[in-house]
Design a protein around this motif. Structure first.
Motif, PDB file in Angstrom:
ATOM      1  N   GLY A  16       0.818  -1.210   0.000  1.00 35.53           N
ATOM      2  CA  GLY A  16       0.000   0.000   0.000  1.00 35.53           C
ATOM      3  C   GLY A  16       0.847   1.253   0.000  1.00 35.53           C
ATOM      4  N   GLN A  17       1.894   1.254   0.827  1.00 33.76           N
ATOM      5  CA  GLN A  17       2.792   2.407   0.861  1.00 33.76           C
ATOM      6  C   GLN A  17       3.568   2.527  -0.450  1.00 33.76           C
ATOM      7  OE1 GLN A  17       4.439   1.036   4.674  1.00 33.76           O
ATOM      8  NE2 GLN A  17       4.304   3.178   5.330  1.00 33.76           N
ATOM      9  N   ALA A  18       3.891   1.388  -1.061  1.00 33.04           N
ATOM     10  CA  ALA A  18       4.575   1.412  -2.358  1.00 33.04           C
ATOM     11  C   ALA A  18       3.694   2.076  -3.401  1.00 33.04           C
ATOM     12  CB  ALA A  18       4.945  -0.005  -2.788  1.00 33.04           C
ATOM     13  N   VAL A  19       2.434   1.652  -3.460  1.00 36.42           N
ATOM     14  CA  VAL A  19       1.503   2.237  -4.438  1.00 36.42           C
ATOM     15  C   VAL A  19       1.350   3.725  -4.192  1.00 36.42           C
ATOM     16  CG1 VAL A  19      -0.910   2.281  -5.210  1.00 36.42           C
ATOM     17  CG2 VAL A  19       0.264   0.081  -4.915  1.00 36.42           C
ATOM     18  N   GLU A  20       1.149   4.110  -2.954  1.00 39.93           N
ATOM     19  CA  GLU A  20       0.967   5.531  -2.620  1.00 39.93           C
ATOM     20  C   GLU A  20       2.185   6.357  -3.035  1.00 39.93           C
ATOM     21  OE1 GLU A  20       0.828   8.178   1.449  1.00 39.93           O
ATOM     22  OE2 GLU A  20      -0.135   6.215   1.486  1.00 39.93           O
ATOM     23  N   MET A  32       4.131  -2.780 -10.985  1.00 38.38           N
ATOM     24  CA  MET A  32       4.494  -3.942 -10.163  1.00 38.38           C
ATOM     25  C   MET A  32       3.809  -3.879  -8.800  1.00 38.38           C
ATOM     26  SD  MET A  32       8.509  -4.654 -10.956  1.00 38.38           S
ATOM     27  CE  MET A  32       9.123  -3.029 -11.379  1.00 38.38           C
ATOM     28  N   ALA A  33       3.793  -2.705  -8.189  1.00 41.09           N
ATOM     29  CA  ALA A  33       3.146  -2.560  -6.882  1.00 41.09           C
ATOM     30  C   ALA A  33       1.638  -2.769  -7.002  1.00 41.09           C
ATOM     31  CB  ALA A  33       3.460  -1.184  -6.287  1.00 41.09           C
ATOM     32  N   LEU A  34       1.047  -2.276  -8.078  1.00 41.23           N
ATOM     33  CA  LEU A  34      -0.386  -2.496  -8.300  1.00 41.23           C
ATOM     34  C   LEU A  34      -0.690  -3.983  -8.456  1.00 41.23           C
ATOM     35  CD1 LEU A  34      -1.102   0.516 -10.647  1.00 41.23           C
ATOM     36  CD2 LEU A  34      -2.088   0.151  -8.359  1.00 41.23           C
ATOM     37  N   VAL A  69      -1.100  -5.573  -5.138  1.00 42.31           N
ATOM     38  CA  VAL A  69      -2.353  -5.295  -4.418  1.00 42.31           C
ATOM     39  C   VAL A  69      -3.566  -5.722  -5.246  1.00 42.31           C
ATOM     40  CG1 VAL A  69      -1.379  -3.457  -2.984  1.00 42.31           C
ATOM     41  CG2 VAL A  69      -2.466  -2.862  -5.170  1.00 42.31           C
ATOM     42  N   ASP A  70      -3.326  -6.633  -6.175  1.00 43.54           N
ATOM     43  CA  ASP A  70      -4.385  -7.236  -7.004  1.00 43.54           C
ATOM     44  C   ASP A  70      -5.120  -6.236  -7.889  1.00 43.54           C
ATOM     45  OD1 ASP A  70      -3.850  -9.842  -6.104  1.00 43.54           O
ATOM     46  OD2 ASP A  70      -5.112  -9.564  -4.330  1.00 43.54           O
ATOM     47  N   GLU A  71      -4.438  -5.188  -8.284  1.00 41.78           N
ATOM     48  CA  GLU A  71      -4.985  -4.224  -9.250  1.00 41.78           C
ATOM     49  C   GLU A  71      -4.411  -4.568 -10.620  1.00 41.78           C
ATOM     50  OE1 GLU A  71      -7.246  -1.844  -8.790  1.00 41.78           O
ATOM     51  OE2 GLU A  71      -7.460  -2.213  -6.638  1.00 41.78           O
ATOM     52  N   ARG A  73      -2.620  -1.987 -17.830  1.00 35.47           N
ATOM     53  CA  ARG A  73      -2.858  -0.758 -18.597  1.00 35.47           C
ATOM     54  C   ARG A  73      -1.602   0.103 -18.590  1.00 35.47           C
ATOM     55  NH1 ARG A  73      -3.714   4.130 -17.072  1.00 35.47           N
ATOM     56  NH2 ARG A  73      -4.173   3.598 -14.912  1.00 35.47           N
ATOM     57  N   ILE A  74      -1.026   0.282 -17.422  1.00 38.10           N
ATOM     58  CA  ILE A  74       0.178   1.106 -17.297  1.00 38.10           C
ATOM     59  C   ILE A  74       1.326   0.499 -18.096  1.00 38.10           C
ATOM     60  CG2 ILE A  74       1.971   1.856 -15.676  1.00 38.10           C
ATOM     61  CD1 ILE A  74      -0.338   2.199 -13.599  1.00 38.10           C
ATOM     62  N   LEU A  75       1.546  -0.807 -17.930  1.00 43.07           N
ATOM     63  CA  LEU A  75       2.662  -1.446 -18.640  1.00 43.07           C
ATOM     64  C   LEU A  75       2.482  -1.409 -20.153  1.00 43.07           C
ATOM     65  CD1 LEU A  75       3.572  -4.518 -16.418  1.00 43.07           C
ATOM     66  CD2 LEU A  75       4.876  -2.416 -16.773  1.00 43.07           C
ATOM     67  N   LEU A  76       1.265  -1.630 -20.618  1.00 43.33           N
ATOM     68  CA  LEU A  76       1.034  -1.562 -22.061  1.00 43.33           C
ATOM     69  C   LEU A  76       1.308  -0.164 -22.598  1.00 43.33           C
ATOM     70  CD1 LEU A  76      -2.128  -3.809 -22.456  1.00 43.33           C
ATOM     71  CD2 LEU A  76       0.170  -4.267 -23.342  1.00 43.33           C
ATOM     72  N   ARG A  77       0.932   0.841 -21.832  1.00 42.19           N
ATOM     73  CA  ARG A  77       1.210   2.220 -22.272  1.00 42.19           C
ATOM     74  C   ARG A  77       2.700   2.511 -22.270  1.00 42.19           C
ATOM     75  NH1 ARG A  77      -4.065   4.936 -19.614  1.00 42.19           N
ATOM     76  NH2 ARG A  77      -5.415   4.565 -21.410  1.00 42.19           N
ATOM     77  N   VAL A  78       3.418   1.987 -21.294  1.00 39.97           N
ATOM     78  CA  VAL A  78       4.873   2.166 -21.271  1.00 39.97           C
ATOM     79  C   VAL A  78       5.483   1.496 -22.498  1.00 39.97           C
ATOM     80  CG1 VAL A  78       7.014   1.538 -20.076  1.00 39.97           C
ATOM     81  CG2 VAL A  78       5.098   2.470 -18.771  1.00 39.97           C
TER      82      VAL A  78
END
Length: 166
Positions: free
Chosen positions: A95-99, A120-122, A125-127, A133-138
């Motif tokens: 959670g702190q990683a995502v934040e 990776m952090a998402l 946390v099962d997101e 979505r983020i990785l595909l955009r990268v």
């Protein structure tokens, strides 16, 4: 000890880390941290050397201090946010990683590494959809692979909605 000496000693400690002597760099950085507890750049480099040595738990307070104090350059701030977020993730503090990494992406939206670590952090946390979505955009925005470039529009389309059809 003057600020000029601090800068010279800090540069020497960074050189030691870069050239493969992180233990010696750590010793020097801990001494510098004691002498300059309010120096954001010293706190940042102290965090970094702890990370290099696999001492992630010890790195966290230095990263946090570096981000709370004024004086980091833009690149140092970018590195501190990425380092802290990644370190939280390694420690299982997802959670702190995502934040932290969301804050990094907010401040540095074009940083592909920051976005990749956030993904990776998402994932942790099962997101999964947001992570993909983020990785595909990268991938779509940074790849020079001719095959990826050819399919960039489709990759970008699916990044918005993985369940979509063309």
């Amino acid at each position: 000890m003057s600020d000029h000496n601090k800068d010279e000693l800090l540069a020497e400690a960074v050189r030691l880390r870069v050239e493969g002597d992180p233990e010696q760099a750590r010793e020097r950085l801990l001494a510098l941290t004691a002498a300059f507890p309010d120096a954001a750049d010293v706190a940042y480099q102290t965090a970094w050397v702890h990370d290099v040595l696999g001492l992630e738990s010890e790195a966290v307070p230095y990263y946090a201090r570096s981000l709370q104090l004024p004086g980091l350059t833009e690149e140092e701030r970018r590195g501190a946010l990425l380092g802290l977020g990644s370190t939280y993730r390694v420690l299982g503090r997802y959670g702190q990683a995502v934040e932290t990494l969301r804050r990094g992406v907010s401040e540095f939206p074009d940083d592909g590494a920051m976005r990749s670590f956030l993904a990776m952090a998402l994932y942790n946390v099962d997101e999964h959809h947001e992570a993909m979505r983020i990785l595909l955009r990268v991938v779509a925005s940074t790849s020079t692979d001719p095959h990826v470039e050819r399919y960039r529009p489709a990759i970008e389309h699916y990044a918005s909605d993985l369940d979509a059809t063309m």
